[in-house]
Design a protein around this motif. Structure first.
Motif, PDB file in Angstrom:
ATOM      1  N   ARG A  10     101.264  66.531 -28.474  1.00  0.00           N
ATOM      2  CA  ARG A  10     100.927  67.262 -29.710  1.00  0.00           C
ATOM      3  C   ARG A  10     100.563  66.277 -30.799  1.00  0.00           C
ATOM      4  N   ILE A  11      99.381  66.494 -31.391  1.00  0.00           N
ATOM      5  CA  ILE A  11      98.914  65.697 -32.519  1.00  0.00           C
ATOM      6  C   ILE A  11      98.824  66.637 -33.712  1.00  0.00           C
ATOM      7  N   VAL A  12      99.615  66.376 -34.734  1.00  0.00           N
ATOM      8  CA  VAL A  12      99.597  67.192 -35.952  1.00  0.00           C
ATOM      9  C   VAL A  12      98.729  66.484 -36.980  1.00  0.00           C
ATOM     10  N   VAL A  13      97.803  67.231 -37.584  1.00  0.00           N
ATOM     11  CA  VAL A  13      96.886  66.643 -38.558  1.00  0.00           C
ATOM     12  C   VAL A  13      96.819  67.529 -39.802  1.00  0.00           C
ATOM     13  N   GLY A  14      96.912  66.892 -40.972  1.00  0.00           N
ATOM     14  CA  GLY A  14      96.805  67.604 -42.235  1.00  0.00           C
ATOM     15  C   GLY A  14      95.350  67.836 -42.597  1.00  0.00           C
ATOM     16  N   VAL A  15      95.038  69.072 -43.022  1.00  0.00           N
ATOM     17  CA  VAL A  15      93.671  69.452 -43.379  1.00  0.00           C
ATOM     18  C   VAL A  15      93.691  70.084 -44.761  1.00  0.00           C
ATOM     19  N   THR A  35      93.164  62.040 -24.544  1.00  0.00           N
ATOM     20  CA  THR A  35      94.517  62.047 -23.979  1.00  0.00           C
ATOM     21  C   THR A  35      94.954  63.386 -23.407  1.00  0.00           C
ATOM     22  N   GLY A  36      94.205  64.444 -23.663  1.00  0.00           N
ATOM     23  CA  GLY A  36      94.606  65.769 -23.201  1.00  0.00           C
ATOM     24  C   GLY A  36      95.629  66.441 -24.090  1.00  0.00           C
ATOM     25  N   ALA A  37      95.862  65.896 -25.273  1.00  0.00           N
ATOM     26  CA  ALA A  37      96.856  66.455 -26.197  1.00  0.00           C
ATOM     27  C   ALA A  37      96.321  67.718 -26.877  1.00  0.00           C
ATOM     28  N   THR A  38      97.240  68.468 -27.452  1.00  0.00           N
ATOM     29  CA  THR A  38      96.921  69.621 -28.290  1.00  0.00           C
ATOM     30  C   THR A  38      96.874  69.157 -29.735  1.00  0.00           C
ATOM     31  N   VAL A  39      95.896  69.636 -30.498  1.00  0.00           N
ATOM     32  CA  VAL A  39      95.824  69.341 -31.927  1.00  0.00           C
ATOM     33  C   VAL A  39      96.381  70.533 -32.693  1.00  0.00           C
ATOM     34  N   VAL A  40      97.287  70.248 -33.613  1.00  0.00           N
ATOM     35  CA  VAL A  40      97.830  71.270 -34.503  1.00  0.00           C
ATOM     36  C   VAL A  40      97.302  70.946 -35.900  1.00  0.00           C
ATOM     37  N   GLU A  88      95.563  74.438 -32.279  1.00  0.00           N
ATOM     38  CA  GLU A  88      96.441  75.416 -32.917  1.00  0.00           C
ATOM     39  C   GLU A  88      96.275  75.307 -34.429  1.00  0.00           C
ATOM     40  N   ARG A  89      96.516  76.416 -35.111  1.00  0.00           N
ATOM     41  CA  ARG A  89      96.370  76.470 -36.559  1.00  0.00           C
ATOM     42  C   ARG A  89      97.711  76.826 -37.197  1.00  0.00           C
ATOM     43  N   ARG A  90      98.007  76.157 -38.302  1.00  0.00           N
ATOM     44  CA  ARG A  90      99.215  76.471 -39.070  1.00  0.00           C
ATOM     45  C   ARG A  90      98.840  76.460 -40.551  1.00  0.00           C
ATOM     46  N   VAL A  91      99.068  77.574 -41.226  1.00  0.00           N
ATOM     47  CA  VAL A  91      98.884  77.650 -42.674  1.00  0.00           C
ATOM     48  C   VAL A  91     100.239  78.055 -43.233  1.00  0.00           C
ATOM     49  N   ARG A  92     100.785  77.196 -44.087  1.00  0.00           N
ATOM     50  CA  ARG A  92     102.122  77.450 -44.622  1.00  0.00           C
ATOM     51  C   ARG A  92     102.152  77.197 -46.119  1.00  0.00           C
ATOM     52  N   ARG A  93     102.991  77.962 -46.791  1.00  0.00           N
ATOM     53  CA  ARG A  93     103.194  77.752 -48.216  1.00  0.00           C
ATOM     54  C   ARG A  93     104.229  76.653 -48.399  1.00  0.00           C
ATOM     55  N   GLY A  94     103.918  75.714 -49.297  1.00  0.00           N
ATOM     56  CA  GLY A  94     104.862  74.658 -49.609  1.00  0.00           C
ATOM     57  C   GLY A  94     104.154  73.364 -49.939  1.00  0.00           C
ATOM     58  N   HIS A  95     104.922  72.355 -50.304  1.00  0.00           N
ATOM     59  CA  HIS A  95     104.381  71.028 -50.607  1.00  0.00           C
ATOM     60  C   HIS A  95     103.855  70.422 -49.309  1.00  0.00           C
ATOM     61  N   PRO A  96     102.679  69.796 -49.345  1.00  0.00           N
ATOM     62  CA  PRO A  96     102.099  69.241 -48.119  1.00  0.00           C
ATOM     63  C   PRO A  96     103.037  68.313 -47.344  1.00  0.00           C
ATOM     64  N   ALA A  97     103.768  67.451 -48.033  1.00  0.00           N
ATOM     65  CA  ALA A  97     104.674  66.534 -47.335  1.00  0.00           C
ATOM     66  C   ALA A  97     105.745  67.297 -46.572  1.00  0.00           C
ATOM     67  N   VAL A  99     105.717  70.513 -45.582  1.00  0.00           N
ATOM     68  CA  VAL A  99     105.120  71.333 -44.518  1.00  0.00           C
ATOM     69  C   VAL A  99     104.735  70.462 -43.322  1.00  0.00           C
ATOM     70  N   LEU A 100     104.061  69.345 -43.576  1.00  0.00           N
ATOM     71  CA  LEU A 100     103.636  68.482 -42.468  1.00  0.00           C
ATOM     72  C   LEU A 100     104.818  67.915 -41.697  1.00  0.00           C
ATOM     73  N   LEU A 101     105.835  67.473 -42.396  1.00  0.00           N
ATOM     74  CA  LEU A 101     107.010  66.945 -41.697  1.00  0.00           C
ATOM     75  C   LEU A 101     107.697  68.027 -40.877  1.00  0.00           C
ATOM     76  N   ASP A 102     107.735  69.246 -41.388  1.00  0.00           N
ATOM     77  CA  ASP A 102     108.336  70.350 -40.656  1.00  0.00           C
ATOM     78  C   ASP A 102     107.559  70.635 -39.370  1.00  0.00           C
ATOM     79  N   VAL A 103     106.251  70.745 -39.484  1.00  0.00           N
ATOM     80  CA  VAL A 103     105.413  71.049 -38.314  1.00  0.00           C
ATOM     81  C   VAL A 103     105.421  69.876 -37.335  1.00  0.00           C
ATOM     82  N   ALA A 104     105.473  68.651 -37.836  1.00  0.00           N
ATOM     83  CA  ALA A 104     105.411  67.460 -36.983  1.00  0.00           C
ATOM     84  C   ALA A 104     106.757  67.092 -36.369  1.00  0.00           C
TER      85      ALA A 104
END
Length: 160
Positions: A10-15, A35-40, A88-97, A99-104
């Motif tokens: 899993r690769i999590v990327v901020g957009v 690598t065959g990973a999933t991008v979130v 995969e897509r994730r849209v969440r309310r909150g501070h970017p730091a 939210v990203l740490l939570d998802v990652a």
């Protein structure tokens, strides 16, 4: 062996819709292709604050819907060249730091750009990158690179 909740690949990327985040997303998609990973792809939003107080919004203002549209538009533009990458897509309310740490939390890689919207011009890393890189639970990258705004700089390395 106990299940640790870790999901391999899993690769999590901020957009955030900026050109910087488009290049960062492109880097993450290329790494996933190799690598065959999933991008979130993650977009965080919140109610704008002025002078420490949430701003008043018009009754018909849909910030969550606008955030969803921004992520979809960015993905439509950048991910078109990666039809075989699981996205995969994730849209969440909150501070970017936050939210990203939570998802990652159980990701293999957290990727953030140098600076997008709302950053200080000329900063080598955005404030969001500076917030989360030292605290990320997994390897992470942030910075300017020839192939995108992530570390390691340049295009992703092929799998070993």
């Amino acid at each position: 062996m106990p299940d640790t909740g870790h999901t391999a690949g899993r690769i999590v990327v901020g957009v955030d819709g900026s050109m910087s985040s488009e290049r960062t997303l492109g880097w993450a998609l290329e790494q996933a292709r190799l690598t065959g990973a999933t991008v979130v792809a993650v977009h965080a939003w919140d109610v704008p604050v002025g002078y420490g107080v949430p701003m008043r919004l018009a009754a018909d203002e849909d910030l969550a819907g606008a955030a969803e549209r921004l992520l979809e538009e960015t993905l439509a533009k950048v991910a078109v060249g990666y039809p075989d990458v699981h996205l995969e897509r994730r849209v969440r309310r909150g501070h970017p730091a936050t939210v990203l740490l939570d998802v990652a939390g159980n990701a293999d890689l957290l990727v953030v750009g140098s600076h997008g919207y709302g950053g200080f011009v000329g900063a080598p890393l955005g404030s969001g990158s500076q917030d989360r890189i030292p605290h990320a639970p997994r390897p992470g990258g942030g910075g300017r690179g020839a192939g995108g705004l992530v570390a390691p700089s340049g295009p992703p390395a092929p799998p070993a």
